[in-house]
Write a protein that holds these residues in place. Sequence first.
Motif, PDB file in Angstrom:
ATOM      1  N   LEU A  83      -7.639   3.110   0.516  1.00  0.00           N
ATOM      2  CA  LEU A  83      -8.062   1.922  -0.209  1.00  0.00           C
ATOM      3  C   LEU A  83      -9.495   2.076  -0.711  1.00  0.00           C
ATOM      4  O   LEU A  83     -10.290   2.817  -0.149  1.00  0.00           O
ATOM      5  CB  LEU A  83      -7.961   0.698   0.703  1.00  0.00           C
ATOM      6  N   SER A  84      -9.801   1.339  -1.757  1.00  0.00           N
ATOM      7  CA  SER A  84     -11.153   1.383  -2.328  1.00  0.00           C
ATOM      8  C   SER A  84     -12.059   0.416  -1.581  1.00  0.00           C
ATOM      9  O   SER A  84     -12.410  -0.660  -2.083  1.00  0.00           O
ATOM     10  CB  SER A  84     -11.108   1.039  -3.821  1.00  0.00           C
ATOM     11  N   VAL A  85     -12.415   0.784  -0.376  1.00  0.00           N
ATOM     12  CA  VAL A  85     -13.262  -0.076   0.452  1.00  0.00           C
ATOM     13  C   VAL A  85     -14.692  -0.030  -0.083  1.00  0.00           C
ATOM     14  O   VAL A  85     -15.212   1.039  -0.413  1.00  0.00           O
ATOM     15  CB  VAL A  85     -13.236   0.394   1.921  1.00  0.00           C
ATOM     16  N   ASP A  86     -15.311  -1.194  -0.198  1.00  0.00           N
ATOM     17  CA  ASP A  86     -16.701  -1.250  -0.662  1.00  0.00           C
ATOM     18  C   ASP A  86     -17.591  -0.404   0.244  1.00  0.00           C
ATOM     19  O   ASP A  86     -17.383  -0.335   1.464  1.00  0.00           O
ATOM     20  CB  ASP A  86     -17.209  -2.695  -0.656  1.00  0.00           C
ATOM     21  N   ILE A 109       1.592   0.913  -0.338  1.00  0.00           N
ATOM     22  CA  ILE A 109       0.644   2.022  -0.260  1.00  0.00           C
ATOM     23  C   ILE A 109       1.104   3.193  -1.139  1.00  0.00           C
ATOM     24  O   ILE A 109       0.308   3.810  -1.862  1.00  0.00           O
ATOM     25  CB  ILE A 109       0.481   2.492   1.201  1.00  0.00           C
ATOM     26  N   GLY A 110       2.403   3.468  -1.111  1.00  0.00           N
ATOM     27  CA  GLY A 110       2.947   4.582  -1.885  1.00  0.00           C
ATOM     28  C   GLY A 110       2.885   4.378  -3.385  1.00  0.00           C
ATOM     29  O   GLY A 110       2.931   5.345  -4.155  1.00  0.00           O
ATOM     30  N   GLN A 111       2.782   3.116  -3.815  1.00  0.00           N
ATOM     31  CA  GLN A 111       2.763   2.808  -5.243  1.00  0.00           C
ATOM     32  C   GLN A 111       1.358   2.665  -5.825  1.00  0.00           C
ATOM     33  O   GLN A 111       1.196   2.465  -7.034  1.00  0.00           O
ATOM     34  CB  GLN A 111       3.540   1.507  -5.491  1.00  0.00           C
ATOM     35  N   LEU A 112       0.325   2.752  -4.987  1.00  0.00           N
ATOM     36  CA  LEU A 112      -1.035   2.488  -5.448  1.00  0.00           C
ATOM     37  C   LEU A 112      -1.446   3.346  -6.648  1.00  0.00           C
ATOM     38  O   LEU A 112      -2.022   2.851  -7.617  1.00  0.00           O
ATOM     39  CB  LEU A 112      -2.027   2.705  -4.293  1.00  0.00           C
ATOM     40  N   LYS A 113      -1.157   4.639  -6.591  1.00  0.00           N
ATOM     41  CA  LYS A 113      -1.599   5.544  -7.644  1.00  0.00           C
ATOM     42  C   LYS A 113      -0.936   5.267  -8.986  1.00  0.00           C
ATOM     43  O   LYS A 113      -1.484   5.608 -10.045  1.00  0.00           O
ATOM     44  CB  LYS A 113      -1.346   6.992  -7.225  1.00  0.00           C
ATOM     45  N   SER A 114       0.247   4.663  -8.966  1.00  0.00           N
ATOM     46  CA  SER A 114       0.978   4.419 -10.212  1.00  0.00           C
ATOM     47  C   SER A 114       0.669   3.054 -10.831  1.00  0.00           C
ATOM     48  O   SER A 114       1.149   2.738 -11.916  1.00  0.00           O
ATOM     49  CB  SER A 114       2.492   4.526  -9.954  1.00  0.00           C
ATOM     50  N   THR A 173      -4.614  -7.038  -0.644  1.00  0.00           N
ATOM     51  CA  THR A 173      -3.542  -7.390   0.288  1.00  0.00           C
ATOM     52  C   THR A 173      -3.504  -6.425   1.462  1.00  0.00           C
ATOM     53  O   THR A 173      -3.398  -6.834   2.626  1.00  0.00           O
ATOM     54  CB  THR A 173      -2.183  -7.380  -0.438  1.00  0.00           C
ATOM     55  N   LEU A 174      -3.601  -5.141   1.177  1.00  0.00           N
ATOM     56  CA  LEU A 174      -3.527  -4.126   2.226  1.00  0.00           C
ATOM     57  C   LEU A 174      -4.760  -4.145   3.118  1.00  0.00           C
ATOM     58  O   LEU A 174      -4.655  -3.914   4.329  1.00  0.00           O
ATOM     59  CB  LEU A 174      -3.346  -2.743   1.593  1.00  0.00           C
ATOM     60  N   GLN A 175      -5.917  -4.431   2.551  1.00  0.00           N
ATOM     61  CA  GLN A 175      -7.119  -4.541   3.375  1.00  0.00           C
ATOM     62  C   GLN A 175      -6.990  -5.694   4.362  1.00  0.00           C
ATOM     63  O   GLN A 175      -7.384  -5.592   5.526  1.00  0.00           O
ATOM     64  CB  GLN A 175      -8.354  -4.730   2.494  1.00  0.00           C
ATOM     65  N   THR A 176      -6.423  -6.805   3.882  1.00  0.00           N
ATOM     66  CA  THR A 176      -6.195  -7.945   4.774  1.00  0.00           C
ATOM     67  C   THR A 176      -5.229  -7.564   5.890  1.00  0.00           C
ATOM     68  O   THR A 176      -5.430  -7.915   7.050  1.00  0.00           O
ATOM     69  CB  THR A 176      -5.632  -9.137   3.983  1.00  0.00           C
ATOM     70  N   PRO A 188       0.728  -2.086   9.169  1.00  0.00           N
ATOM     71  CA  PRO A 188       0.764  -1.126   8.057  1.00  0.00           C
ATOM     72  C   PRO A 188       1.955  -0.177   8.107  1.00  0.00           C
ATOM     73  O   PRO A 188       2.295   0.443   7.095  1.00  0.00           O
ATOM     74  CB  PRO A 188      -0.559  -0.355   8.214  1.00  0.00           C
ATOM     75  N   LYS A 189       2.601  -0.062   9.266  1.00  0.00           N
ATOM     76  CA  LYS A 189       3.779   0.791   9.385  1.00  0.00           C
ATOM     77  C   LYS A 189       5.026   0.120   8.813  1.00  0.00           C
ATOM     78  O   LYS A 189       6.048   0.784   8.610  1.00  0.00           O
ATOM     79  CB  LYS A 189       4.031   1.135  10.853  1.00  0.00           C
ATOM     80  N   ASP A 190       4.961  -1.174   8.580  1.00  0.00           N
ATOM     81  CA  ASP A 190       6.086  -1.916   8.016  1.00  0.00           C
ATOM     82  C   ASP A 190       6.516  -1.279   6.690  1.00  0.00           C
ATOM     83  O   ASP A 190       5.682  -0.820   5.912  1.00  0.00           O
ATOM     84  CB  ASP A 190       5.661  -3.381   7.789  1.00  0.00           C
TER      85      ASP A 190
END
Length: 376
Positions: A275-278, A224-229, A241-244, A215-217
């Motif tokens: 993330l929107s984790v269930d 991650i920074g673009q999620l809100k937009s 993708t990020l959860q994986t 995740p530091k990549d």
Amino acid sequence: MKKATLITLCLMLSFLATKAQTNFRPISYQEALAAAKAEGKPVFIDFYTSWCGPCKKMAREIFPQQKVGDYFNQNFVCIKLDAEKEGREAAKKFGVTAYPTFKVISADEKVLFSIEGGNSNADAFVATIKAGINPELTPERATERYEQGDRSPELVAAYAALLMKQSQANRRNPDIEKAEKAQQVVNDYFNSLSDEQRLQEANNFVYDYNYCFDPKDQKAQYLIGQLKSMDEARRTEAEQTLQTLCLYRTSVLLGGGDKFDQSDVDELQKDVRLLSVDKGEESAWAATFRVLSAQCCGDKMKYIDQLEKDFKTMTISHKASVAGSFAQALDTDDLNVVRRADQWLRSELPTLDAASIMWAAQSLIDFERRLENIEH
């Protein structure tokens, strides 16, 4: 796998699946060949076993995705064959020895493409299949086109996948240089893209965990920074993708693959919270982070204490990581610790799936060896 002999039922199932998940038709191998000839398509075969963890993961997470279904339903006659049951003869015919194995064959049974192992990234998986059956994306042609300066998304995805496949040709002695080259190819391509291009569907392969395993990549941090937009559909896809990626990274840490401290755990936990984790998965993630905190504190008895409290709540993938690399993660010859670890892991065997039991056996063998050496 159930069979259906009524053509009307097959047609109905096919129709219902065309706009949804991958339509693995409930027909035999021979019936699939006949359908392929009639429809002018090759056959896509998913060779699996009932105990194969990656097979279940593909069935649960990849094939149900609409974009995967749209591609496979349009281009192939798709069937699943249990290599130990109804697919035994076909598996033997095509030399299948690892699971899952995916085969694309013509109606006259010529192998057009073959790949072993699953993929947690739907776009990368589809790209690999596309590359395998496209003459313009053969290993020789893809290399030639890349060296000539072709940087189209399809070509870069195929070339990077080729390098990764070559790096993993010898599983016992992987070619690290090829893997690093694949990552560099993807990183160079990512850096050449505009912000708009980085979020285009054709470029989703850059976030595959083969090229973005932490995740530091910079690629993961960008996503991650673009999620809100993002709009809802794109955000849902990005979060998957990020959860994986987070799941993969925590599995590496749980397995003792990298050294880490509490700051690494906190940072990873922070990413997961974005993330929107269930709700059903929140407790599993919380359990995993408590175990990771105990694991990195240095007190091995406290680590086992935490596993006794939280192991049953963890995800199947995380359980497998702990079970398979437990001996490596403990890394001690302290008699009391080894004996307790051995007893605890044995007590958890009934709670594990078949694949995890196989991995746990390796840890238990290691513990038995240590106990024998210590006591004698």
